[in-house]
Write a protein that holds these residues in place. Structure first.
Motif, PDB file in Angstrom:
ATOM      1  N   SER A  30       4.838 -11.455   5.765  1.00  0.00           N
ATOM      2  CA  SER A  30       6.024 -10.750   5.283  1.00  0.00           C
ATOM      3  C   SER A  30       5.883  -9.282   5.658  1.00  0.00           C
ATOM      4  O   SER A  30       4.788  -8.804   5.995  1.00  0.00           O
ATOM      5  CB  SER A  30       6.145 -10.880   3.762  1.00  0.00           C
ATOM      6  OG  SER A  30       5.120 -10.130   3.116  1.00  0.00           O
ATOM      7  N   VAL A  32       6.008  -6.737   3.671  1.00  0.00           N
ATOM      8  CA  VAL A  32       5.126  -6.091   2.687  1.00  0.00           C
ATOM      9  C   VAL A  32       3.658  -6.377   3.015  1.00  0.00           C
ATOM     10  O   VAL A  32       2.811  -5.478   2.940  1.00  0.00           O
ATOM     11  CB  VAL A  32       5.458  -6.562   1.252  1.00  0.00           C
ATOM     12  CG1 VAL A  32       4.398  -6.069   0.272  1.00  0.00           C
ATOM     13  CG2 VAL A  32       6.831  -6.056   0.836  1.00  0.00           C
ATOM     14  N   GLN A  33       3.344  -7.598   3.385  1.00  0.00           N
ATOM     15  CA  GLN A  33       1.958  -7.938   3.725  1.00  0.00           C
ATOM     16  C   GLN A  33       1.481  -7.151   4.946  1.00  0.00           C
ATOM     17  O   GLN A  33       0.351  -6.667   4.981  1.00  0.00           O
ATOM     18  CB  GLN A  33       1.838  -9.436   3.987  1.00  0.00           C
ATOM     19  CG  GLN A  33       1.927 -10.278   2.726  1.00  0.00           C
ATOM     20  CD  GLN A  33       1.981 -11.766   3.018  1.00  0.00           C
ATOM     21  OE1 GLN A  33       2.497 -12.190   4.057  1.00  0.00           O
ATOM     22  NE2 GLN A  33       1.449 -12.575   2.109  1.00  0.00           N
ATOM     23  N   LYS A  35       2.587  -4.248   5.861  1.00  0.00           N
ATOM     24  CA  LYS A  35       2.417  -2.866   5.406  1.00  0.00           C
ATOM     25  C   LYS A  35       1.068  -2.674   4.727  1.00  0.00           C
ATOM     26  O   LYS A  35       0.340  -1.716   4.995  1.00  0.00           O
ATOM     27  CB  LYS A  35       3.536  -2.480   4.432  1.00  0.00           C
ATOM     28  CG  LYS A  35       4.885  -2.237   5.060  1.00  0.00           C
ATOM     29  CD  LYS A  35       5.882  -1.827   3.976  1.00  0.00           C
ATOM     30  CE  LYS A  35       7.263  -1.629   4.522  1.00  0.00           C
ATOM     31  NZ  LYS A  35       8.222  -1.212   3.481  1.00  0.00           N
ATOM     32  N   ARG A  36       0.733  -3.596   3.817  1.00  0.00           N
ATOM     33  CA  ARG A  36      -0.530  -3.467   3.079  1.00  0.00           C
ATOM     34  C   ARG A  36      -1.724  -3.536   4.028  1.00  0.00           C
ATOM     35  O   ARG A  36      -2.701  -2.799   3.867  1.00  0.00           O
ATOM     36  CB  ARG A  36      -0.638  -4.561   2.017  1.00  0.00           C
ATOM     37  CG  ARG A  36       0.439  -4.490   0.939  1.00  0.00           C
ATOM     38  CD  ARG A  36       0.317  -3.240   0.062  1.00  0.00           C
ATOM     39  NE  ARG A  36       1.480  -3.141  -0.810  1.00  0.00           N
ATOM     40  CZ  ARG A  36       2.548  -2.391  -0.535  1.00  0.00           C
ATOM     41  NH1 ARG A  36       2.587  -1.652   0.568  1.00  0.00           N
ATOM     42  NH2 ARG A  36       3.575  -2.352  -1.368  1.00  0.00           N
ATOM     43  N   GLU A  87       4.693   2.800   4.525  1.00  0.00           N
ATOM     44  CA  GLU A  87       5.456   2.229   3.410  1.00  0.00           C
ATOM     45  C   GLU A  87       6.955   2.320   3.657  1.00  0.00           C
ATOM     46  O   GLU A  87       7.731   1.461   3.217  1.00  0.00           O
ATOM     47  CB  GLU A  87       5.104   2.970   2.111  1.00  0.00           C
ATOM     48  CG  GLU A  87       5.731   2.384   0.864  1.00  0.00           C
ATOM     49  CD  GLU A  87       5.214   0.985   0.533  1.00  0.00           C
ATOM     50  OE1 GLU A  87       5.936   0.254  -0.173  1.00  0.00           O
ATOM     51  OE2 GLU A  87       4.108   0.619   0.980  1.00  0.00           O
ATOM     52  N   ALA A 129       0.316  -2.959  -4.679  1.00  0.00           N
ATOM     53  CA  ALA A 129       1.108  -1.816  -4.236  1.00  0.00           C
ATOM     54  C   ALA A 129       0.208  -0.883  -3.449  1.00  0.00           C
ATOM     55  O   ALA A 129      -1.017  -0.946  -3.545  1.00  0.00           O
ATOM     56  CB  ALA A 129       1.707  -1.074  -5.430  1.00  0.00           C
ATOM     57  N   ARG A 130       0.807   0.010  -2.649  1.00  0.00           N
ATOM     58  CA  ARG A 130      -0.002   0.913  -1.836  1.00  0.00           C
ATOM     59  C   ARG A 130      -0.887   1.805  -2.702  1.00  0.00           C
ATOM     60  O   ARG A 130      -1.993   2.167  -2.316  1.00  0.00           O
ATOM     61  CB  ARG A 130       0.899   1.773  -0.954  1.00  0.00           C
ATOM     62  CG  ARG A 130       1.769   2.776  -1.709  1.00  0.00           C
ATOM     63  CD  ARG A 130       2.714   3.471  -0.753  1.00  0.00           C
ATOM     64  NE  ARG A 130       3.541   4.476  -1.396  1.00  0.00           N
ATOM     65  CZ  ARG A 130       4.621   4.220  -2.122  1.00  0.00           C
ATOM     66  NH1 ARG A 130       4.988   2.949  -2.317  1.00  0.00           N
ATOM     67  NH2 ARG A 130       5.335   5.189  -2.663  1.00  0.00           N
TER      68      ARG A 130
END
Length: 210
Positions: A30, A32-33, A35-36, A87, A129-130
């Motif tokens: 995803s 978000v994944q 990004k992390r 982010e 979260a970041r």
């Protein structure tokens, strides 16, 4: 494979060699994944820099994801600012590339890097979260706690002092010899057009084999 290679060949390595590990998730990553994962790579780079062999530092084939990035340190963004910029991303890329793995001359070396890469990936995508990164110091000890927090494995090949960390050194591409420059450019062009392993994974996925 390694048993055969070592029984029939002399296995050697140099600064241009590395261990490549390709990881994917069923169903894909995803946004978000991704990004992390990208954020964790930037944040923990000082810890990784302390762990890798000397010949992988300031190496044109293993340049820093932060200090050599035209969108990050090239624009004088700190690590923290780089994490925030990631982010803010709204689109996905096909891959995240992290070229710090050293050469492997034994099966044990390969498994160490595979274990490290898997642990890093899984711990990263479990981040809620970041801001959660700040609870881990960006040194070897903090990286180990990062892995421990994901409850993955006991010790992914890290046996250095917990406070260990090192900053990457920029690679001065203009100082490379003509031969090294040509070799690097050929490698970059080849990577742009095709990645055999990813091509095979994609083909197998389309055929329903994985």
């Amino acid at each position: 494979m390694w048993e055969f290679s070592q029984s029939t060949c002399t296995v050697s390595e140099d600064a241009s060699c590395s261990t490549h590990v390709h990881l994917s998730l069923a169903g894909g990553f995803s946004l978000v994944q991704l990004k992390r994962l990208a954020q964790a790579i930037i944040y923990f780079e000082p810890a990784v820099e302390a762990l890798i062999p000397a010949d992988r530092r300031a190496n044109e084939y293993a340049r820093s994801n932060w200090i050599e990035n035209k969108h990050l340190a090239y624009k004088n963004l700190s690590r923290g600012q780089s994490v925030e910029l990631i982010e803010a991303c709204r689109t996905e890329r096909d891959t995240v590339e992290f070229r710090r793995g050293a050469a492997s001359s034994t099966a044990r070396d390969v498994f160490k890097w595979v274990e490290f890469a898997l642990a890093f990936l899984q711990a990263s995508i479990q981040l809620p979260a970041r801001g959660a990164l700040a609870s881990f110091p960006p040194n070897v000890g903090g990286l180990k706690k990062f892995f421990d927090s994901a409850r993955l494995i006991e010790d992914p090949g890290m046996r250095r002092k917990s406070e260990g960390r090192a900053e990457p050194t920029p690679v001065k591409l203009e100082s490379l010899s003509k031969q090294k420059t040509e070799k690097l450019h050929k490698k970059i062009e080849k990577d742009k057009h095709s990645n055999p392993m990813l091509d095979r994974i994609t083909d197998a996925s389309h055929k329903g084999l994985i």
